[in-house]
Design an enzyme around this catalytic site. Sequence first.
Site, PDB file in Angstrom:
ATOM      1  N   GLY A  14      35.772  86.528 -48.354  1.00 41.24           N
ATOM      2  CA  GLY A  14      36.552  87.721 -48.712  1.00 41.24           C
ATOM      3  C   GLY A  14      35.652  88.879 -49.110  1.00 41.24           C
ATOM      4  O   GLY A  14      34.635  88.668 -49.763  1.00 41.24           O
ATOM      5  N   GLY A  83      34.970  80.462 -42.252  1.00 39.96           N
ATOM      6  CA  GLY A  83      33.641  80.281 -41.671  1.00 39.96           C
ATOM      7  C   GLY A  83      33.384  78.865 -41.188  1.00 39.96           C
ATOM      8  O   GLY A  83      32.245  78.501 -40.908  1.00 39.96           O
ATOM      9  N   GLY A 109      30.540  83.906 -50.977  1.00 43.38           N
ATOM     10  CA  GLY A 109      30.997  83.129 -52.123  1.00 43.38           C
ATOM     11  C   GLY A 109      30.489  81.699 -51.984  1.00 43.38           C
ATOM     12  O   GLY A 109      29.767  81.382 -51.024  1.00 43.38           O
ATOM     13  N   ASP A 135      36.180  86.671 -57.979  1.00 44.23           N
ATOM     14  CA  ASP A 135      36.597  85.596 -58.891  1.00 44.23           C
ATOM     15  C   ASP A 135      35.490  85.202 -59.880  1.00 44.23           C
ATOM     16  O   ASP A 135      35.765  84.566 -60.894  1.00 44.23           O
ATOM     17  CB  ASP A 135      36.996  84.345 -58.090  1.00 44.23           C
ATOM     18  CG  ASP A 135      38.290  84.553 -57.318  1.00 44.23           C
ATOM     19  OD1 ASP A 135      38.911  85.613 -57.481  1.00 44.23           O
ATOM     20  OD2 ASP A 135      38.672  83.658 -56.551  1.00 44.23           O
ATOM     21  N   GLY A 178      42.249  85.009 -58.683  1.00 41.38           N
ATOM     22  CA  GLY A 178      41.585  83.942 -59.439  1.00 41.38           C
ATOM     23  C   GLY A 178      42.207  82.633 -59.024  1.00 41.38           C
ATOM     24  O   GLY A 178      43.158  82.167 -59.641  1.00 41.38           O
ATOM     25  N   ARG A 272      59.162  92.718 -65.800  1.00 37.17           N
ATOM     26  CA  ARG A 272      58.856  93.177 -64.440  1.00 37.17           C
ATOM     27  C   ARG A 272      57.522  92.588 -64.003  1.00 37.17           C
ATOM     28  O   ARG A 272      56.630  92.384 -64.830  1.00 37.17           O
ATOM     29  CB  ARG A 272      58.746  94.704 -64.395  1.00 37.17           C
ATOM     30  CG  ARG A 272      60.051  95.416 -64.651  1.00 37.17           C
ATOM     31  CD  ARG A 272      60.933  95.364 -63.399  1.00 37.17           C
ATOM     32  NE  ARG A 272      62.083  96.229 -63.532  1.00 37.17           N
ATOM     33  CZ  ARG A 272      63.249  95.882 -64.084  1.00 37.17           C
ATOM     34  NH1 ARG A 272      63.398  94.659 -64.575  1.00 37.17           N
ATOM     35  NH2 ARG A 272      64.236  96.733 -64.159  1.00 37.17           N
ATOM     36  N   ARG A 281      40.387  94.033 -54.529  1.00 38.46           N
ATOM     37  CA  ARG A 281      39.187  93.871 -53.697  1.00 38.46           C
ATOM     38  C   ARG A 281      38.712  95.199 -53.110  1.00 38.46           C
ATOM     39  O   ARG A 281      37.653  95.253 -52.475  1.00 38.46           O
ATOM     40  CB  ARG A 281      39.475  92.872 -52.568  1.00 38.46           C
ATOM     41  CG  ARG A 281      39.732  91.460 -53.051  1.00 38.46           C
ATOM     42  CD  ARG A 281      38.833  90.458 -52.361  1.00 38.46           C
ATOM     43  NE  ARG A 281      38.997  90.475 -50.942  1.00 38.46           N
ATOM     44  CZ  ARG A 281      39.582  89.508 -50.224  1.00 38.46           C
ATOM     45  NH1 ARG A 281      40.067  88.442 -50.848  1.00 38.46           N
ATOM     46  NH2 ARG A 281      39.665  89.576 -48.934  1.00 38.46           N
TER      47      ARG A 281
HETATM   48  O1  F6P Z   1      37.967  84.526 -53.507  1.00 41.81           O
HETATM   49  C1  F6P Z   1      38.430  85.778 -53.779  1.00 41.81           C
HETATM   50  C2  F6P Z   1      39.886  85.930 -53.532  1.00 41.81           C
HETATM   51  O2  F6P Z   1      40.054  87.252 -53.827  1.00 41.81           O
HETATM   52  C3  F6P Z   1      40.845  84.998 -54.285  1.00 41.81           C
HETATM   53  O3  F6P Z   1      41.032  85.281 -55.618  1.00 41.81           O
HETATM   54  C4  F6P Z   1      42.106  85.135 -53.474  1.00 41.81           C
HETATM   55  O4  F6P Z   1      42.981  84.059 -53.643  1.00 41.81           O
HETATM   56  C5  F6P Z   1      41.568  85.186 -52.103  1.00 41.81           C
HETATM   57  O5  F6P Z   1      40.279  85.768 -52.184  1.00 41.81           O
HETATM   58  C6  F6P Z   1      42.430  85.920 -51.124  1.00 41.81           C
HETATM   59  O6  F6P Z   1      41.797  85.903 -49.884  1.00 41.81           O
HETATM   60  P1  F6P Z   1      42.384  86.492 -48.535  1.00 41.81           P
HETATM   61  O7  F6P Z   1      41.558  87.688 -48.216  1.00 41.81           O
HETATM   62  O8  F6P Z   1      42.182  85.421 -47.550  1.00 41.81           O
HETATM   63  O9  F6P Z   1      43.811  86.851 -48.734  1.00 41.81           O
END
Ligand code: F6P
Length: 384
Positions: A14, A83, A109, A135, A178, A272, A281
């Site tokens: 990611g 990967g 990661g 994370d 997380g 809510r 991200r």
């Molecule tokens: O590993 C980082 C992370 O942001 C996780 O917290 C989350 O569950 C995951 O990536 C989401 O990844 P994707 O880009 O596959 O939706």
Amino acid sequence: MNKRKRIGILTSGGDCPGLNAVIRAVVNHATSEYNWEVRGIPYATQGLIERKSVVLNSYGLERHGTDPLLSMGGTILGSINKGDTEGNTDDVIQGYYDLGLDALIAIGGDGSLAILQKLAEKGNWNLVGVPKTIDNDVAHTELSVGFNSAVTTILDCLDRLSYTAASHDRVMVVEVMGRTTGHLALNSGIVGGADAILIPEIPYSIKTLCKQIRELRNLYGRKFAIVVVAEGAKTADGESRYYKDALGEVRLRGIGEYIATEIENNIGVEARVTVLGHVQRGGAPSALDRLIGTAFGKVAVDLIAEEKYGVMVAWKNNTVATVPLARVFADSPRLLNPNGFWVETARSLGIYVGEEVDCSEDGSGISNLNGLKPSELEVMNQIN
Ligand code: F6P
């Protein structure tokens, strides 16, 4: 005369803010200090399979008046988070040689670095790893690139949500990323003024959570509350909340909705839910992520110059250390210590962080709860 070195660089798993800062440091240091050629491999192992690479040089990267790479989110190289090269391992390995690489820097990661390390071992690659993940669960590094930026983004969202929560006397439940660890939830919750923080490593009770919210209202007259919950936290019955997307992939989501419903049912106040998702991200990297990304990139290049391979750069005691990649995988994910400093600090501020129990299986106080059943964990660990 020695042949001019050619090194490759790729980003895997990611994305997160700060990846481009690492790429920039690698290119600038490798070209200006060592006069090496740097090749960017697009989409990680996919690029190796397709024998694709782009020449990166510091002139091309930043001599346009400004230096966009420092502040640019995402990755200019693209990334994949599946990967798994099972089935075409030999082809991937050969890609390194067909591209004429003398060494490879992989930013990833724990999951992606594990896959690449196996390839490196089998194919005799010269590999150096750089940890990245919002994370912050890569073992043996206090910080991974991307974590601090994500905490900063969540903090900004919590600041915004607090005002609207206060205006309407509502409970705001904020679901953050997380998968197996609560680093993001705990850090952002502490600095964002959360009243409760629920994380995969520590079991909680709906009763105590609701008591906390009731007390805020009844004893202190504060009618709103902020609850930060990690996506990998379980329900009170120990279940993970996730769904399978149309492509059959497991995605964590729904724990925030569950918590909000429990609060409404038990206390009768409006709750809510905000799922922050991939907002966490995106965006420009924080100063700290640019700093550690730059330091990681510089040291990764120096390690190649010293021919030290099979290692990952790590952030320890405010400087860059190196750790054997094999140790990183053996000890990842890096879980939060339920009896550690930050949990204790949060509790000392009156924040509910789950029940005060020894949640280790061996009584050591180190949790091995991870918020997912073993089978789910296996699936989730294949990515990132
Ligand atoms: O590993 C980082 C992370 O942001 C996780 O917290 C989350 O569950 C995951 O990536 C989401 O990844 P994707 O880009 O596959 O939706």
